[in-house]
Scaffold this motif. Structure first.
Motif, PDB file in Angstrom:
ATOM      1  N   ASP A 158      17.913   8.638   3.807  1.00 30.41           N
ATOM      2  CA  ASP A 158      19.213   8.875   3.443  1.00 30.41           C
ATOM      3  C   ASP A 158      20.109   8.038   4.403  1.00 30.41           C
ATOM      4  O   ASP A 158      19.755   7.545   5.347  1.00 30.41           O
ATOM      5  N   THR A 159      21.323   7.628   3.517  1.00 30.00           N
ATOM      6  CA  THR A 159      22.334   6.915   4.338  1.00 30.00           C
ATOM      7  C   THR A 159      23.272   7.789   4.860  1.00 30.00           C
ATOM      8  O   THR A 159      23.081   9.133   4.885  1.00 30.00           O
ATOM      9  N   TRP A 160      24.157   7.267   5.561  1.00 34.18           N
ATOM     10  CA  TRP A 160      25.174   8.024   6.257  1.00 34.18           C
ATOM     11  C   TRP A 160      26.022   8.823   5.288  1.00 34.18           C
ATOM     12  O   TRP A 160      26.368  10.008   5.461  1.00 34.18           O
ATOM     13  N   ILE A 161      26.141   8.288   4.106  1.00 31.95           N
ATOM     14  CA  ILE A 161      26.874   8.992   2.825  1.00 31.95           C
ATOM     15  C   ILE A 161      26.022  10.286   2.629  1.00 31.95           C
ATOM     16  O   ILE A 161      26.691  11.395   2.414  1.00 31.95           O
TER      17      ILE A 161
ATOM     18  N   VAL B  49       0.828  -1.065  -0.018  1.00 32.57           N
ATOM     19  CA  VAL B  49       0.030   0.065  -0.066  1.00 32.57           C
ATOM     20  C   VAL B  49       0.843   1.265   0.023  1.00 32.57           C
ATOM     21  O   VAL B  49       0.693   2.155  -0.755  1.00 32.57           O
ATOM     22  N   ALA B  50       1.990   1.061   0.683  1.00 30.50           N
ATOM     23  CA  ALA B  50       2.889   2.277   0.851  1.00 30.50           C
ATOM     24  C   ALA B  50       3.624   2.702  -0.385  1.00 30.50           C
ATOM     25  O   ALA B  50       3.761   3.660  -0.573  1.00 30.50           O
ATOM     26  N   SER B  51       3.890   1.419  -1.273  1.00 30.83           N
ATOM     27  CA  SER B  51       4.607   1.684  -2.397  1.00 30.83           C
ATOM     28  C   SER B  51       3.694   2.054  -3.676  1.00 30.83           C
ATOM     29  O   SER B  51       4.004   2.298  -4.691  1.00 30.83           O
ATOM     30  N   ILE B  52       2.281   2.155  -3.398  1.00 32.65           N
ATOM     31  CA  ILE B  52       1.529   2.887  -4.484  1.00 32.65           C
ATOM     32  C   ILE B  52       1.874   4.130  -4.921  1.00 32.65           C
ATOM     33  O   ILE B  52       1.865   4.954  -4.234  1.00 32.65           O
ATOM     34  N   GLY B  53       1.945   4.304  -6.153  1.00 29.27           N
ATOM     35  CA  GLY B  53       2.458   5.604  -6.847  1.00 29.27           C
ATOM     36  C   GLY B  53       4.016   5.849  -6.838  1.00 29.27           C
ATOM     37  O   GLY B  53       4.361   6.888  -7.332  1.00 29.27           O
ATOM     38  N   ARG B  54       4.587   5.079  -6.039  1.00 27.86           N
ATOM     39  CA  ARG B  54       5.946   5.588  -6.135  1.00 27.86           C
ATOM     40  C   ARG B  54       6.629   4.506  -7.172  1.00 27.86           C
ATOM     41  O   ARG B  54       6.582   3.517  -7.575  1.00 27.86           O
ATOM     42  N   ARG B  55       7.483   5.358  -8.170  1.00 22.80           N
ATOM     43  CA  ARG B  55       8.063   4.739  -9.119  1.00 22.80           C
ATOM     44  C   ARG B  55       9.331   4.126  -8.945  1.00 22.80           C
ATOM     45  O   ARG B  55      10.103   4.437  -7.851  1.00 22.80           O
ATOM     46  N   SER B  56       9.517   2.945  -9.313  1.00 19.78           N
ATOM     47  CA  SER B  56      10.682   2.076  -9.192  1.00 19.78           C
ATOM     48  C   SER B  56      11.682   2.121 -10.268  1.00 19.78           C
ATOM     49  O   SER B  56      11.240   1.992 -11.532  1.00 19.78           O
ATOM     50  N   THR B  57      12.959   2.394 -10.076  1.00 18.91           N
ATOM     51  CA  THR B  57      13.857   2.420 -11.228  1.00 18.91           C
ATOM     52  C   THR B  57      14.727   0.839 -11.524  1.00 18.91           C
ATOM     53  O   THR B  57      15.252   0.710 -12.400  1.00 18.91           O
ATOM     54  N   GLY B  58      14.409   0.135 -10.506  1.00 20.77           N
ATOM     55  CA  GLY B  58      15.181  -1.112 -10.633  1.00 20.77           C
ATOM     56  C   GLY B  58      16.432  -1.017  -9.841  1.00 20.77           C
ATOM     57  O   GLY B  58      17.115  -2.160  -9.745  1.00 20.77           O
ATOM     58  N   ASN B  59      16.788   0.236  -9.339  1.00 21.24           N
ATOM     59  CA  ASN B  59      18.014   0.246  -8.896  1.00 21.24           C
ATOM     60  C   ASN B  59      17.888   0.591  -7.307  1.00 21.24           C
ATOM     61  O   ASN B  59      17.248   1.679  -7.136  1.00 21.24           O
ATOM     62  N   ALA B  60      18.201  -0.422  -6.457  1.00 23.26           N
ATOM     63  CA  ALA B  60      18.147  -0.439  -5.007  1.00 23.26           C
ATOM     64  C   ALA B  60      18.490   0.955  -4.674  1.00 23.26           C
ATOM     65  O   ALA B  60      17.945   1.442  -3.616  1.00 23.26           O
ATOM     66  N   TRP B  61      19.607   1.195  -4.807  1.00 26.36           N
ATOM     67  CA  TRP B  61      20.344   2.636  -4.318  1.00 26.36           C
ATOM     68  C   TRP B  61      19.493   3.671  -4.658  1.00 26.36           C
ATOM     69  O   TRP B  61      19.308   4.601  -3.731  1.00 26.36           O
ATOM     70  N   ALA B  62      19.251   3.794  -6.005  1.00 26.27           N
ATOM     71  CA  ALA B  62      18.285   5.080  -6.486  1.00 26.27           C
ATOM     72  C   ALA B  62      16.888   4.913  -6.025  1.00 26.27           C
ATOM     73  O   ALA B  62      16.511   6.204  -5.531  1.00 26.27           O
ATOM     74  N   ASP B  63      16.300   3.746  -5.496  1.00 24.87           N
ATOM     75  CA  ASP B  63      14.999   3.956  -5.035  1.00 24.87           C
ATOM     76  C   ASP B  63      14.854   3.897  -3.558  1.00 24.87           C
ATOM     77  O   ASP B  63      13.851   3.846  -2.780  1.00 24.87           O
ATOM     78  N   ARG B  64      15.954   3.974  -2.717  1.00 24.26           N
ATOM     79  CA  ARG B  64      16.149   3.842  -1.519  1.00 24.26           C
ATOM     80  C   ARG B  64      15.137   5.030  -0.844  1.00 24.26           C
ATOM     81  O   ARG B  64      15.071   6.113  -1.380  1.00 24.26           O
ATOM     82  N   GLU B  65      14.418   4.936   0.223  1.00 21.58           N
ATOM     83  CA  GLU B  65      13.711   5.776   0.893  1.00 21.58           C
ATOM     84  C   GLU B  65      14.198   6.705   1.872  1.00 21.58           C
ATOM     85  O   GLU B  65      13.930   7.978   1.819  1.00 21.58           O
TER      86      GLU B  65
END
Length: 105
Positions: free
Chosen positions: A99-102, A81-97
């Motif tokens: 921020d990482t420490w970097i 349900v939370a992912s409805i409308g969210r586009r996925s690029t297929g790239n886990a790094w780009a699709d992260r929700e």
């Protein structure tokens, strides 16, 4: 050496115990109904297919769904349900929700 250990004894049989799985609670049923409605999965066949996909358990009636499987299903449906409308690029790094420490540097 003909003495058997007590666990193998043919003593009086134990009464049958209650099933090891708990039935769905009404709050779990409500959560499942709400999630399926939000996902637009309104027919039983579609719902059972989603249950199998998300839990690995094939059911043919709601009574077959144990409470512990229902809880896992609720969490996975909430993620859908939370992912409805969210586009996925297929790239886990780009699709992260988050921020990482970097990203925070």
């Amino acid at each position: 050496m003909n003495d058997l250990l007590p666990i193998f004894d043919d003593g009086p049989s134990q009464p049958e115990s209650a099933p090891l799985t708990q039935a769905l609670s009404e709050s779990q049923r409500d959560a499942l109904r709400k999630s399926f409605a939000q996902l637009g999965i309104l027919d039983a066949r579609g719902q059972f297919a989603m249950v199998e996909e998300l839990t690995g358990e094939r059911i043919t009636s709601v009574q077959e769904l144990a409470a512990h499987h229902a809880q896992a299903l609720i969490h996975r449906l909430d993620d859908r349900v939370a992912s409805i409308g969210r586009r996925s690029t297929g790239n886990a790094w780009a699709d992260r929700e988050e921020d990482t420490w970097i990203d925070k540097l």
